[in-house]
Each structure stands twice: as structure tokens, then as C-alpha cells.
Design a protein around this motif. Structure first.
Motif, PDB file in Angstrom:
ATOM      1  N   GLU A   1       0.834  -1.212   0.000  1.00 21.52           N
ATOM      2  CA  GLU A   1       0.000   0.000   0.000  1.00 21.52           C
ATOM      3  C   GLU A   1       0.866   1.258   0.000  1.00 21.52           C
ATOM      4  OE1 GLU A   1      -4.024  -1.406   2.348  1.00 21.52           O
ATOM      5  OE2 GLU A   1      -2.199  -1.075   3.517  1.00 21.52           O
ATOM      6  N   VAL A   2       1.944   1.223   0.765  1.00 22.10           N
ATOM      7  CA  VAL A   2       2.847   2.374   0.788  1.00 22.10           C
ATOM      8  C   VAL A   2       3.481   2.559  -0.586  1.00 22.10           C
ATOM      9  CG1 VAL A   2       4.998   3.271   1.771  1.00 22.10           C
ATOM     10  CG2 VAL A   2       3.269   2.261   3.268  1.00 22.10           C
ATOM     11  N   ALA A   3       3.970   1.493  -1.182  1.00 29.89           N
ATOM     12  CA  ALA A   3       4.603   1.590  -2.502  1.00 29.89           C
ATOM     13  C   ALA A   3       3.630   2.087  -3.562  1.00 29.89           C
ATOM     14  CB  ALA A   3       5.174   0.227  -2.900  1.00 29.89           C
ATOM     15  N   ALA A   4       2.371   1.715  -3.449  1.00 26.95           N
ATOM     16  CA  ALA A   4       1.363   2.110  -4.437  1.00 26.95           C
ATOM     17  C   ALA A   4       0.873   3.542  -4.250  1.00 26.95           C
ATOM     18  CB  ALA A   4       0.170   1.153  -4.362  1.00 26.95           C
ATOM     19  N   ALA A   5       1.322   4.222  -3.208  1.00 29.17           N
ATOM     20  CA  ALA A   5       0.811   5.564  -2.893  1.00 29.17           C
ATOM     21  C   ALA A   5       1.493   6.685  -3.670  1.00 29.17           C
ATOM     22  CB  ALA A   5       0.934   5.835  -1.396  1.00 29.17           C
ATOM     23  N   ALA A   6       2.528   6.371  -4.442  1.00 26.22           N
ATOM     24  CA  ALA A   6       3.232   7.414  -5.201  1.00 26.22           C
ATOM     25  C   ALA A   6       2.244   8.173  -6.088  1.00 26.22           C
ATOM     26  CB  ALA A   6       4.335   6.804  -6.044  1.00 26.22           C
ATOM     27  N   GLY A   7       2.293   9.496  -5.990  1.00 26.07           N
ATOM     28  CA  GLY A   7       1.433  10.342  -6.809  1.00 26.07           C
ATOM     29  C   GLY A   7       0.073  10.631  -6.213  1.00 26.07           C
ATOM     30  N   ARG A   8      -0.298   9.932  -5.158  1.00 21.29           N
ATOM     31  CA  ARG A   8      -1.609  10.185  -4.540  1.00 21.29           C
ATOM     32  C   ARG A   8      -1.619  11.536  -3.840  1.00 21.29           C
ATOM     33  NH1 ARG A   8      -3.139   4.350  -1.960  1.00 21.29           N
ATOM     34  NH2 ARG A   8      -3.650   3.353  -3.929  1.00 21.29           N
TER      35      ARG A   8
ATOM     36  N   ILE B   1       5.784  20.122   3.037  1.00 17.78           N
ATOM     37  CA  ILE B   1       6.390  20.157   1.704  1.00 17.78           C
ATOM     38  C   ILE B   1       5.512  19.372   0.748  1.00 17.78           C
ATOM     39  CG2 ILE B   1       8.431  19.566   0.347  1.00 17.78           C
ATOM     40  CD1 ILE B   1       9.999  19.760   3.086  1.00 17.78           C
ATOM     41  N   ASN B   2       5.311  18.096   1.018  1.00 14.34           N
ATOM     42  CA  ASN B   2       4.395  17.235   0.267  1.00 14.34           C
ATOM     43  C   ASN B   2       4.195  15.959   1.081  1.00 14.34           C
ATOM     44  OD1 ASN B   2       7.020  16.040  -0.400  1.00 14.34           O
ATOM     45  ND2 ASN B   2       5.924  14.886  -1.954  1.00 14.34           N
ATOM     46  N   PRO B   3       3.134  15.211   0.787  1.00 14.75           N
ATOM     47  CA  PRO B   3       2.931  13.970   1.539  1.00 14.75           C
ATOM     48  C   PRO B   3       3.994  12.932   1.203  1.00 14.75           C
ATOM     49  CG  PRO B   3       0.945  14.601   0.315  1.00 14.75           C
ATOM     50  CD  PRO B   3       2.069  15.462  -0.173  1.00 14.75           C
ATOM     51  N   GLY B   4       4.442  12.225   2.210  1.00 13.19           N
ATOM     52  CA  GLY B   4       5.283  11.061   1.967  1.00 13.19           C
ATOM     53  C   GLY B   4       4.404   9.896   1.538  1.00 13.19           C
TER      54      GLY B   4
ATOM     55  N   ALA C   1       8.359   9.414  -2.261  1.00 16.50           N
ATOM     56  CA  ALA C   1       9.158   8.752  -1.219  1.00 16.50           C
ATOM     57  C   ALA C   1      10.000   9.771  -0.461  1.00 16.50           C
ATOM     58  CB  ALA C   1      10.039   7.682  -1.844  1.00 16.50           C
ATOM     59  N   ARG C   2      10.513  10.773  -1.180  1.00  9.98           N
ATOM     60  CA  ARG C   2      11.362  11.800  -0.563  1.00  9.98           C
ATOM     61  C   ARG C   2      11.015  13.163  -1.155  1.00  9.98           C
ATOM     62  NH1 ARG C   2      14.535   8.439  -2.926  1.00  9.98           N
ATOM     63  NH2 ARG C   2      15.459  10.081  -4.172  1.00  9.98           N
ATOM     64  N   ALA C   3      11.160  14.198  -0.348  1.00 12.48           N
ATOM     65  CA  ALA C   3      10.874  15.557  -0.823  1.00 12.48           C
ATOM     66  C   ALA C   3      11.842  15.987  -1.915  1.00 12.48           C
ATOM     67  CB  ALA C   3      10.916  16.543   0.336  1.00 12.48           C
ATOM     68  N   ASP C   4      13.058  15.424  -1.944  1.00 13.53           N
ATOM     69  CA  ASP C   4      14.005  15.840  -2.972  1.00 13.53           C
ATOM     70  C   ASP C   4      13.644  15.305  -4.365  1.00 13.53           C
ATOM     71  OD1 ASP C   4      14.816  13.168  -2.796  1.00 13.53           O
ATOM     72  OD2 ASP C   4      16.821  13.627  -2.038  1.00 13.53           O
ATOM     73  N   GLU C   5      12.561  14.543  -4.462  1.00 11.55           N
ATOM     74  CA  GLU C   5      12.057  14.119  -5.771  1.00 11.55           C
ATOM     75  C   GLU C   5      11.253  15.227  -6.448  1.00 11.55           C
ATOM     76  OE1 GLU C   5      10.050  10.279  -5.718  1.00 11.55           O
ATOM     77  OE2 GLU C   5      11.173   9.755  -3.922  1.00 11.55           O
ATOM     78  N   LEU C   6      10.924  16.271  -5.727  1.00 11.39           N
ATOM     79  CA  LEU C   6      10.123  17.362  -6.283  1.00 11.39           C
ATOM     80  C   LEU C   6      10.995  18.283  -7.117  1.00 11.39           C
ATOM     81  CD1 LEU C   6       8.132  18.236  -3.044  1.00 11.39           C
ATOM     82  CD2 LEU C   6       7.377  16.794  -4.952  1.00 11.39           C
ATOM     83  N   ARG C   7      10.411  18.794  -8.192  1.00  9.77           N
ATOM     84  CA  ARG C   7      11.111  19.740  -9.049  1.00  9.77           C
ATOM     85  C   ARG C   7      10.901  21.160  -8.519  1.00  9.77           C
ATOM     86  NH1 ARG C   7       7.887  16.779 -12.017  1.00  9.77           N
ATOM     87  NH2 ARG C   7       6.653  18.565 -12.703  1.00  9.77           N
TER      88      ARG C   7
END
Length: 196
Positions: free
Chosen positions: A16-23, A40-43, A98-104
Motif C-alpha cells: 500500500e505504501v509503494a502504491a501511494a506514489a502520486g496520490r 512540503i508534500n505527503p510522503g 518517497a522523498r521531498a528531494d524528488e520534487l522539481r
């Protein structure tokens, strides 16, 4: 990006955690709040549960309590209690990663503009961005420091707090609580937002 409701169980599975990307998860917001906290954004854990600052070990809820905003430590599954205290939560970027540093950088800049719109619409007394690096990028304030900022968001005063993630080794829980307490004290001195 799909929005999900809060999951009934507090601990999601790894899948469930892995599938949450982009939610995305809904804001905890109402008109006239004392403080609107902006993460910053949801983990991924928050994305999986539909709750802000939900990962065990995230120090937002303990810091909020130690800072004197609540008489007890609230939990991520108690958004109504948060609003009852005149507090709310939103994010600069809505999508879970997964991490905030993934944000542009452009996502953070767009998020800052959206946060300004929310501040005008809901008129909180204060907006507190939780994460100085994200604030610097999103608001294009490269030398910003923690604490009250000179600009406002609509009628709201603006404050920057440290990121409460357990990954932020620069601030232990006592220091985070002190930062939250400084905001609470400022909010008590100047509780009502006024137009610039």
C-alpha cells in the motif's frame, strides 16, 4: 493524481505504501484558522493512509504539542481535533513521493502560488511553512531563515519552521518544540491577520 480517503487501519502494508506514489490527501482547512501549517508534500506513508504527517517517527505531532498548540499530543487520524484548535494542514505540493528531494523546483514555485491563493480564500491568521529549504525554493527567497518572514500571504502573516521529518538531524524534538513554541507565542501576540 487520485485522491484517497483515510485508510481505516493505522498501518498500511508495504504494498500500500509503494502504491501511494502520486496520490494526494485532502487539506485539513477551514476559514479563519489561527495557523495553517504547510508541509512540503505527503510522503508515501501519508499517501497510503490519507493522513498528514502520518509516518511513525514524524515529529510534527509531538512538536505541535511541545510547542503548546495542543494540551495533548494529537494523532494524524484526528483532523477534527486539529481544526477545533484553530489549526490546519496543507502542502506545497500535493503529490506523494518517497522523498521531498524528488520534487522539481517548478512544483514548489507553483505550490507557493497555490498556497497564497488558499491564504486569501481561507484567511488564516498565520501560515507556517514546515521546511526552510522548500520555502527558499518555492518562494524564491534564497537566504530565508527560520521564523517570521517579512512578506505576507494575502492577509496572513508568514512563518517558516524546520522540517519535522525524522531525517532532519539538525533539529531534535526539544529544538523543534521550541521552534513551534516561538510561532505560538507570536500568534498569541498578533492573533488576527490584517490585510497588507
Amino acid at each position: 493524481m487520485p485522491e484517497i480517503a483515510a485508510v481505516p487501519h493505522p498501518r498500511p502494508t508495504r504494498a500500500e505504501v509503494a502504491a501511494a506514489a502520486g496520490r494526494t490527501i485532502p487539506d485539513v482547512i477551514a476559514p479563519g484558522l489561527r495557523v495553517l501549517f504547510c508541509g512540503i508534500n505527503p510522503g508515501l506513508y501519508s499517501g497510503a493512509t490519507g493522513r498528514h504527517f502520518a509516518r511513525p517517527g514524524n515529529r510534527f505531532w509531538p512538536a505541535l504539542h511541545r510547542g503548546g498548540f495542543t494540551e495533548r499530543e494529537l494523532r494524524s487520524w484526528e483532523p477534527d481535533e486539529l481544526v477545533a484548535h484553530g489549526l490546519g494542514i496543507t502542502n506545497l505540493v500535493a503529490r506523494a513521493t518517497a522523498r521531498a528531494d524528488e520534487l522539481r523546483p517548478e512544483e514548489l514555485i507553483a505550490g507557493a502560488a497555490e498556497l497564497a491563493d488558499k491564504a486569501r480564500r481561507y484567511a488564516p491568521a498565520w501560515v507556517a511553512v514546515v521546511g526552510v529549504t522548500a520555502y527558499r525554493i518555492g518562494f524564491r527567497r534564497r537566504t530565508a531563515t527560520l521564523g517570521e518572514q517579512p512578506e505576507r500571504l494575502g492577509p496572513a502573516r508568514l512563518w517558516v519552521l524546520p522540517n519535522p521529518s525524522g531525517l532532519n538531524a539538525h533539529f531534535q524534538l526539544d529544538a523543534l518544540g521550541a521552534q513551534f513554541a516561538a510561532l505560538r507565542e507570536a500568534a498569541e501576540k498578533q492573533p488576527a491577520a490584517t490585510a497588507p
